[in-house]
Design a protein around this motif. Structure first.
Motif, PDB file in Angstrom:
ATOM      1  N   GLN B  33     -17.858  99.616  21.191  1.00 50.02           N
ATOM      2  CA  GLN B  33     -18.411 100.130  22.445  1.00 50.02           C
ATOM      3  C   GLN B  33     -17.737 101.450  22.805  1.00 50.02           C
ATOM      4  O   GLN B  33     -16.566 101.664  22.498  1.00 50.02           O
ATOM      5  N   TYR B  35     -16.962 104.007  26.133  1.00 45.04           N
ATOM      6  CA  TYR B  35     -16.871 104.067  27.583  1.00 45.04           C
ATOM      7  C   TYR B  35     -16.472 105.467  28.009  1.00 45.04           C
ATOM      8  O   TYR B  35     -15.811 106.202  27.281  1.00 45.04           O
ATOM      9  N   GLN B  37     -14.642 107.621  31.331  1.00 40.45           N
ATOM     10  CA  GLN B  37     -13.848 107.498  32.540  1.00 40.45           C
ATOM     11  C   GLN B  37     -13.690 108.859  33.192  1.00 40.45           C
ATOM     12  O   GLN B  37     -13.109 109.773  32.606  1.00 40.45           O
ATOM     13  N   GLY B  40      -9.232 109.167  37.168  1.00 40.58           N
ATOM     14  CA  GLY B  40      -8.739 108.205  38.140  1.00 40.58           C
ATOM     15  C   GLY B  40      -9.702 107.110  38.530  1.00 40.58           C
ATOM     16  O   GLY B  40      -9.401 106.305  39.405  1.00 40.58           O
ATOM     17  N   ARG B  41     -10.836 107.042  37.866  1.00 38.65           N
ATOM     18  CA  ARG B  41     -11.841 106.048  38.236  1.00 38.65           C
ATOM     19  C   ARG B  41     -11.992 105.016  37.125  1.00 38.65           C
ATOM     20  O   ARG B  41     -11.423 105.139  36.047  1.00 38.65           O
ATOM     21  N   GLY B  42     -12.763 103.966  37.413  1.00 41.46           N
ATOM     22  CA  GLY B  42     -12.982 102.917  36.434  1.00 41.46           C
ATOM     23  C   GLY B  42     -13.826 103.386  35.267  1.00 41.46           C
ATOM     24  O   GLY B  42     -14.547 104.375  35.352  1.00 41.46           O
ATOM     25  N   LEU B  43     -13.717 102.668  34.158  1.00 39.41           N
ATOM     26  CA  LEU B  43     -14.503 103.011  32.979  1.00 39.41           C
ATOM     27  C   LEU B  43     -15.944 102.588  33.165  1.00 39.41           C
ATOM     28  O   LEU B  43     -16.239 101.571  33.793  1.00 39.41           O
ATOM     29  N   HIS B  45     -19.447 101.817  30.967  1.00 37.20           N
ATOM     30  CA  HIS B  45     -19.973 101.551  29.633  1.00 37.20           C
ATOM     31  C   HIS B  45     -21.078 102.542  29.295  1.00 37.20           C
ATOM     32  O   HIS B  45     -21.984 102.791  30.094  1.00 37.20           O
ATOM     33  N   PHE B  88     -13.574 106.697  25.631  1.00 40.34           N
ATOM     34  CA  PHE B  88     -12.817 105.684  24.913  1.00 40.34           C
ATOM     35  C   PHE B  88     -13.739 104.867  24.016  1.00 40.34           C
ATOM     36  O   PHE B  88     -14.854 104.539  24.409  1.00 40.34           O
ATOM     37  N   LEU B 100     -11.640  93.388  24.244  1.00 39.63           N
ATOM     38  CA  LEU B 100     -11.550  94.829  24.085  1.00 39.63           C
ATOM     39  C   LEU B 100     -10.165  95.369  24.376  1.00 39.63           C
ATOM     40  O   LEU B 100      -9.534  94.969  25.330  1.00 39.63           O
ATOM     41  N   THR B 101      -9.724  96.283  23.549  1.00 35.30           N
ATOM     42  CA  THR B 101      -8.541  97.077  23.874  1.00 35.30           C
ATOM     43  C   THR B 101      -8.882  98.529  23.622  1.00 35.30           C
ATOM     44  O   THR B 101      -9.706  98.849  22.767  1.00 35.30           O
ATOM     45  N   PHE B 102      -8.265  99.380  24.379  1.00 38.27           N
ATOM     46  CA  PHE B 102      -8.630 100.791  24.387  1.00 38.27           C
ATOM     47  C   PHE B 102      -7.468 101.655  23.934  1.00 38.27           C
ATOM     48  O   PHE B 102      -6.318 101.389  24.253  1.00 38.27           O
TER      49      PHE B 102
END
Lengths: 113, 112
Positions: B33, B35, B37, B40-43, B45, B88, B100-102
């Protein structure tokens, strides 16, 4: 509106003072997760939950606790915060643990003095 | 845990140009996947490509996957200033447990 919410968004605290960061999702997702993001280290998973009452450690669980008593909520607890837990924290959820996109909350910026 | 490594770490281009970001990973995957960002904000998809797919499109995004090389690429065509963000990749192995790990991401700057 489908979303993941976190509270507080910003928090400054002192070493040793217990705190809880709440996370809630309104999408009936089974999977929830906590990440921390630090410069140069990317996002690292702290804990995750496959479903209610099921939680597991991620890559960096030390110093954190979680609970999943209800499907929608997944609070992150720092029993005795330390300065090395100063970070940007994200909660995320997914419909199921496998093959699904994750929806992220807006983040909580925590500073521990 | 499975982790994607993005390359380059930073990329600066002019508006209208194409941006290509690469991702490498180490073990077998079920899907991968991408993503985005904003600072400073959320990821958010962007796109998911399954292990049996080689290419996928979504609007101005094109993702390729080469499982033999354990690599993926994200192409953003006709970039806009609003594409400025970190990107990411997250490889997923359903048997890996913690999902998931980024990695550190690619920081893209699109200059107007």
């Amino acid at each position: 509106e489908a979303q993941v919410t976190q509270n507080p968004r910003y928090l400054i605290t002192v070493t040793g003072k217990k705190l809880t960061v709440t996370c809630s999702q309104n999408m009936n997702h089974e999977y929830m997760s906590w990440y921390r993001q630090d410069p140069g280290l990317g996002l690292r998973q702290i804990y995750y939950s496959m479903n209610v009452e099921v939680t597991d450690k991620g890559d960096v669980p030390e110093g954190y606790k979680v609970s999943r008593k209800e499907k929608r909520n997944f609070p992150l607890i720092l029993e005795s915060p330390s300065p090395n837990q100063t970070s940007l924290y994200f909660c995320a959820s997914a419909l199921k643990a496998v093959n699904n996109e994750q929806f992220f909350g807006p983040g909580t910026r925590l500073t521990v003095l | 845990s499975q982790q994607g490594e993005e390359d380059p770490q930073a990329l600066s281009i002019q508006e209208g140009e194409n941006a290509t970001m690469n991702c490498s990973y180490k073990t077998s995957i079920n899907n991968l996947q991408w993503y985005r960002q904003n600072s400073g904000r959320g990821l958010v998809h962007l796109i998911l490509i399954r292990s049996n797919e080689r290419e996928k499109h979504s609007g101005r995004l094109r993702v390729t996957l080469d499982t033999s090389k354990k690599s993926s690429s994200l192409l953003i065509t006709a970039s806009r200033a609003a594409d400025t963000a970190s990107y990411f990749c997250a490889p997923l192995n359903n048997n890996a447990g913690n999902m998931l790990t980024f990695g550190g991401g690619t920081r893209l700057m699109v200059k107007p």
